[in-house]
Design an enzyme around this catalytic site. Structure first.
Site, PDB file in Angstrom:
ATOM      1  N   CYS B  52       0.764  -1.260   0.044  1.00 32.91           N
ATOM      2  CA  CYS B  52      -0.156   0.023   0.134  1.00 32.91           C
ATOM      3  C   CYS B  52       0.887   1.163  -0.063  1.00 32.91           C
ATOM      4  O   CYS B  52       1.779   1.398   0.723  1.00 32.91           O
ATOM      5  CB  CYS B  52      -0.724   0.131   1.045  1.00 32.91           C
ATOM      6  SG  CYS B  52      -1.846   1.527   1.532  1.00 32.91           S
ATOM      7  N   CYS B  55       0.542   3.238   3.326  1.00 35.07           N
ATOM      8  CA  CYS B  55       0.886   2.896   4.528  1.00 35.07           C
ATOM      9  C   CYS B  55       2.325   3.304   5.040  1.00 35.07           C
ATOM     10  O   CYS B  55       3.117   3.916   4.401  1.00 35.07           O
ATOM     11  CB  CYS B  55       1.288   1.169   4.733  1.00 35.07           C
ATOM     12  SG  CYS B  55      -0.406   0.599   5.042  1.00 35.07           S
ATOM     13  N   HIS B 115      -4.196   0.411   7.816  1.00 38.26           N
ATOM     14  CA  HIS B 115      -4.608   0.199   6.865  1.00 38.26           C
ATOM     15  C   HIS B 115      -6.096  -0.470   7.025  1.00 38.26           C
ATOM     16  O   HIS B 115      -6.864  -0.284   5.765  1.00 38.26           O
ATOM     17  CB  HIS B 115      -3.568  -0.965   6.176  1.00 38.26           C
ATOM     18  CG  HIS B 115      -3.942  -1.313   4.600  1.00 38.26           C
ATOM     19  ND1 HIS B 115      -3.684  -0.552   3.605  1.00 38.26           N
ATOM     20  CD2 HIS B 115      -4.492  -2.251   4.118  1.00 38.26           C
ATOM     21  CE1 HIS B 115      -4.322  -0.865   2.380  1.00 38.26           C
ATOM     22  NE2 HIS B 115      -4.838  -2.110   2.722  1.00 38.26           N
ATOM     23  N   ASN B 155     -13.560  10.023  -0.771  1.00 37.97           N
ATOM     24  CA  ASN B 155     -13.953   8.775  -1.367  1.00 37.97           C
ATOM     25  C   ASN B 155     -14.073   7.676  -0.721  1.00 37.97           C
ATOM     26  O   ASN B 155     -12.931   7.310  -0.622  1.00 37.97           O
ATOM     27  CB  ASN B 155     -13.626   8.704  -3.116  1.00 37.97           C
ATOM     28  CG  ASN B 155     -14.127  10.207  -3.834  1.00 37.97           C
ATOM     29  OD1 ASN B 155     -15.032  10.664  -3.753  1.00 37.97           O
ATOM     30  ND2 ASN B 155     -13.176  10.468  -4.860  1.00 37.97           N
ATOM     31  N   SER B 163      -9.419   4.260  -5.118  1.00 39.71           N
ATOM     32  CA  SER B 163      -8.470   3.373  -5.663  1.00 39.71           C
ATOM     33  C   SER B 163      -7.605   2.505  -4.588  1.00 39.71           C
ATOM     34  O   SER B 163      -6.817   1.795  -4.823  1.00 39.71           O
ATOM     35  CB  SER B 163      -7.567   3.962  -6.651  1.00 39.71           C
ATOM     36  OG  SER B 163      -7.153   5.234  -6.107  1.00 39.71           O
ATOM     37  N   HIS B 166      -6.900   2.091   2.109  1.00 33.17           N
ATOM     38  CA  HIS B 166      -6.214   2.877   3.372  1.00 33.17           C
ATOM     39  C   HIS B 166      -7.201   3.931   3.517  1.00 33.17           C
ATOM     40  O   HIS B 166      -7.214   4.621   2.806  1.00 33.17           O
ATOM     41  CB  HIS B 166      -4.872   2.835   3.156  1.00 33.17           C
ATOM     42  CG  HIS B 166      -4.007   3.350   4.065  1.00 33.17           C
ATOM     43  ND1 HIS B 166      -3.064   2.507   4.863  1.00 33.17           N
ATOM     44  CD2 HIS B 166      -3.923   4.449   5.144  1.00 33.17           C
ATOM     45  CE1 HIS B 166      -2.618   3.101   5.822  1.00 33.17           C
ATOM     46  NE2 HIS B 166      -3.318   4.338   5.927  1.00 33.17           N
ATOM     47  N   HIS B 168      -8.358   7.326   3.661  1.00 32.03           N
ATOM     48  CA  HIS B 168      -7.814   8.656   3.404  1.00 32.03           C
ATOM     49  C   HIS B 168      -8.786   9.567   2.625  1.00 32.03           C
ATOM     50  O   HIS B 168     -10.006   9.287   2.355  1.00 32.03           O
ATOM     51  CB  HIS B 168      -6.524   8.257   2.450  1.00 32.03           C
ATOM     52  CG  HIS B 168      -7.031   7.742   1.163  1.00 32.03           C
ATOM     53  ND1 HIS B 168      -7.406   6.611   0.978  1.00 32.03           N
ATOM     54  CD2 HIS B 168      -7.012   8.650  -0.069  1.00 32.03           C
ATOM     55  CE1 HIS B 168      -7.861   6.515  -0.356  1.00 32.03           C
ATOM     56  NE2 HIS B 168      -7.392   7.642  -1.069  1.00 32.03           N
ATOM     57  N   GLN B 170      -9.033  13.642   0.480  1.00 33.44           N
ATOM     58  CA  GLN B 170      -8.268  14.525  -0.229  1.00 33.44           C
ATOM     59  C   GLN B 170      -8.764  15.733  -0.125  1.00 33.44           C
ATOM     60  O   GLN B 170      -9.625  16.210   0.423  1.00 33.44           O
ATOM     61  CB  GLN B 170      -8.544  14.285  -1.883  1.00 33.44           C
ATOM     62  CG  GLN B 170      -8.226  12.869  -2.425  1.00 33.44           C
ATOM     63  CD  GLN B 170      -8.364  12.830  -3.853  1.00 33.44           C
ATOM     64  OE1 GLN B 170      -7.874  13.515  -4.319  1.00 33.44           O
ATOM     65  NE2 GLN B 170      -8.816  11.568  -4.183  1.00 33.44           N
TER      66      GLN B 170
HETATM   67  O1  LIG Z   1      -7.971  10.851  -7.007  1.00 35.87           O
HETATM   68  P1  LIG Z   1      -8.341   9.317  -7.036  1.00 35.87           P
HETATM   69  O2  LIG Z   1      -8.554   9.040  -5.755  1.00 35.87           O
HETATM   70  O3  LIG Z   1      -7.348   8.591  -7.828  1.00 35.87           O
HETATM   71  O4  LIG Z   1      -9.717   9.533  -7.787  1.00 35.87           O
HETATM   72  C1  LIG Z   1     -10.946   9.346  -7.599  1.00 35.87           C
HETATM   73  O5  LIG Z   1     -11.304  10.798  -6.893  1.00 35.87           O
HETATM   74  C2  LIG Z   1     -11.293  11.791  -7.833  1.00 35.87           C
HETATM   75  C3  LIG Z   1     -11.773  13.002  -6.982  1.00 35.87           C
HETATM   76  O6  LIG Z   1     -13.305  12.819  -6.693  1.00 35.87           O
HETATM   77  C4  LIG Z   1     -12.021  11.710  -9.237  1.00 35.87           C
HETATM   78  O7  LIG Z   1     -11.772  12.696 -10.169  1.00 35.87           O
HETATM   79  C5  LIG Z   1     -11.782  10.237  -9.878  1.00 35.87           C
HETATM   80  O8  LIG Z   1     -12.492   9.989 -10.958  1.00 35.87           O
HETATM   81  C6  LIG Z   1     -11.918   9.211  -8.853  1.00 35.87           C
HETATM   82  O9  LIG Z   1     -11.473   8.024  -9.240  1.00 35.87           O
END
Ligand SMILES: O=P(O)(O)O[C@H]1O[C@H](CO)[C@@H](O)[C@H](O)[C@H]1O
Ligand SMILES: O=P(O)(O)O[C@H]1O[C@H](CO)[C@@H](O)[C@H](O)[C@H]1O
Lengths: 349, 349
Positions: B52, B55, B115, B155, B163, B166, B168, B170
């Site tokens: 990961c 991690c 994780h 997300n 993706s 873990h 997290h 943004q």
């Molecule tokens: O940034 P990540 O986690 O790779 O990507 C994810 O979040 C982003 C922000 O909402 C989006 O634009 C991507 O389509 C989604 O897969």
């Protein structure tokens, strides 16, 4: 610092149809993908499926038998989101809790008796049959006094919430003009007042000068990736002649519409050699009895796939909370689609 | 004809934060589902995963090693959608092709070194650590002259494009205020001008009268399913005291924020006994140096699941082309969430 460049630098683009901005991050297409993989639809389907509620002769949820139809077949959705007989209702608590009863009709259109086909696998003549049904339905529903907007659309593929692979689309027709068409009405009217021409006529003329974003054309229609596309391979299908709705298309234009839909969707299937999922639909003038000369009929295709048959674009986090975002540019997407053959990949096998 | 009734009849509701309508079709929840089934995330994960990139101690895409962090850890996104040094760029061809260079910063916030955890499985103290990082980041990024809006979000779950499991979130922080926060600014300002109070303060007071849509409360925060919710179990987290941004929360309020997030996300996991996917994020005042007294900090949760861990709501066809649509009512969703226990279903095993 290098000069600004649309192919390398993040930027925002404006969608003049909705009056909204979106974010383009071309540098981000290098990002590796470790997330969810989609299941491409590789099923081999029979021409007739006895368990399908859309196949000719079969029984639907309400107990009715479908006719032995040979072209298209339209029926009222057994689980419609809209209903005809809704009592009047109106709530407004301090402008903060506002609700209004909504009435309307939900219909399903089977595109073909064949369970195993999709639009790109049908002939121009067969797709022309679908166009004719769209015309009839728009005419019939739009004439009802309580229906002021008719939304014709197709969800294709399980990824797009389609629950039955039998080729079909839907119509939701209702009293109030919903959000996007209402915004498009405002934007198109403002443009028309200022320029005396439709927004999309001027936009089309502009795109035809460079053809940078044009995917495919015939005598009466042009398909392009709009400058402001949000979905990776989003396209806009535009008639060359300004019409407010599909009933105004001539016989020749209707066939040209079928032809362009076929050529576009074949390219889509060929892009990742898969039955390409999308939501697509017509945007037309509201059927509120007004003339709407500022309206310009068009069809949107919103397909989710980004890199392959298994890697899609997620409209999540930032996109749901802030605004639409894309990685590949509209110009790149148009070029990819333009370069593809117009013979369906399955036909070649 | 029976009297109009919100639990049985289709209607539209108004979202005063965005100034947009959406469609509610309560009668449609009886519809059988034969479409795509989601894969619930049942993986048992180790506390530390050597593969990961989030991690502690592991190597990231850019070759850097993560520190041996014990609480939260913030770093610049290796594949950010926004970049700091973007040359100026501005295009406007007849108002139809409009684009503007965009600059900004993308960061990743690891919520925990573990994780195998998610927010509902963390302690209030640990979530308070996440809230503290949000405060620091908003302060630091918001103070940069070129950053006028800071979008903090998470997300959660593969279904929401995440993706890496873990835990997290943004941050995307940028020069221009993006679409939804810009609309919310307009709507909140108009309300404030007219009433001298924030839209969400009045809305909260109204909801606390009936508590019909309230899910959970503590001394400083209330979670409710907004009257205009689009996603099936969408919620809105509101501070009782009007603050424009997270830096204005007191020490006690920060802990209360952590507490309410924990209690809400535990209920979410308990609803379908699954790690509940969602996109969630804070909406706060633009950081453009203006006071924005009309702004009222809030957090949106947009979860896709509709009926079970495997059946989601698809925002497709009609929703993409016309407007948001839901089947179950906000009141039903609130009641379901309210009735759930606040002990995580996994803790009971
Ligand atoms: O940034 P990540 O986690 O790779 O990507 C994810 O979040 C982003 C922000 O909402 C989006 O634009 C991507 O389509 C989604 O897969
Ligand atoms: O009507 P269907 O095909 O059962 O359902 C599908 O299309 C509808 C219209 O876009 C959506 O509301 C549903 O979420 C989707 O699953």
């Amino acid at each position: 610092m290098a000069e600004f460049n649309f192919n390398d630098h993040p930027h925002r683009r404006f969608n003049p149809l909705l009056g909204e901005w979106m974010l383009v991050s071309p540098q981000r297409s290098k990002r590796p993908w470790q997330g969810q993989q989609e299941e491409p639809d590789r099923a081999e389907r029979p021409a007739y499926d006895p368990t399908c509620y859309l196949c000719p002769g079969n029984v639907r949820a309400n107990g009715e038998h479908n006719p032995q139809y040979t072209g298209t077949f339209v029926f009222d959705n057994d689980f419609a989101a809209l209903q005809a007989d809704v009592p009047a209702g109106d709530l407004n608590v301090e402008g903060l809790l506002q609700a209004k009863a909504e009435s309307g009709v939900g219909r399903v259109i089977c595109f073909s008796p064949r369970h195993d086909l999709t639009l790109p696998e049908m002939s121009v003549e067969a797709i022309r049959g679908v166009v004719d049904v769209w015309v009839e339905q728009f005419q019939e529903l739009g004439a009802q006094p309580d229906i002021n907007y008719v939304q014709i659309f197709e969800n294709k593929g399980f990824m797009m919430g389609c629950s039955n692979p039998h080729p079909h689309g839907q119509i939701w027709a209702q009293r109030h003009v919903p959000g996007d068409p209402a915004k498009e009405t405002v934007q198109q009217e403002a443009y028309y007042r200022e320029h005396g021409k439709t927004l999309l006529a001027d936009y089309l003329a502009l795109e035809l000068r460079t053809k940078e974003r044009v995917v495919v054309e015939n005598d009466h229609f042009v398909v392009l990736v709009p400058f402001w596309a949000a979905w990776p391979y989003e396209t806009l299908v535009l008639p060359r002649r300004v019409v407010q709705d599909i009933t105004q298309l001539s016989d020749e234009e209707r066939t040209a519409f079928a032809d362009i839909i076929r050529r576009l969707t074949i390219r889509y299937d060929n892009l990742f050699q898969t039955s390409f999922p999308y939501s697509a639909g017509l945007h037309q003038r509201p059927t509120d009895g007004q003339e709407h000369e500022s309206w310009h009929l068009h069809m949107h295709f919103y397909p989710p796939l980004l890199r392959s048959a298994t890697v899609r674009k997620f409209m999540v986090g930032y996109e749901l909370l802030a605004e639409a975002q894309r990685d590949i540019t509209a110009e790149y997407a148009a070029q990819r689609l333009r370069e593809l053959p117009e013979v369906h990949y399955k036909a070649k096998l």
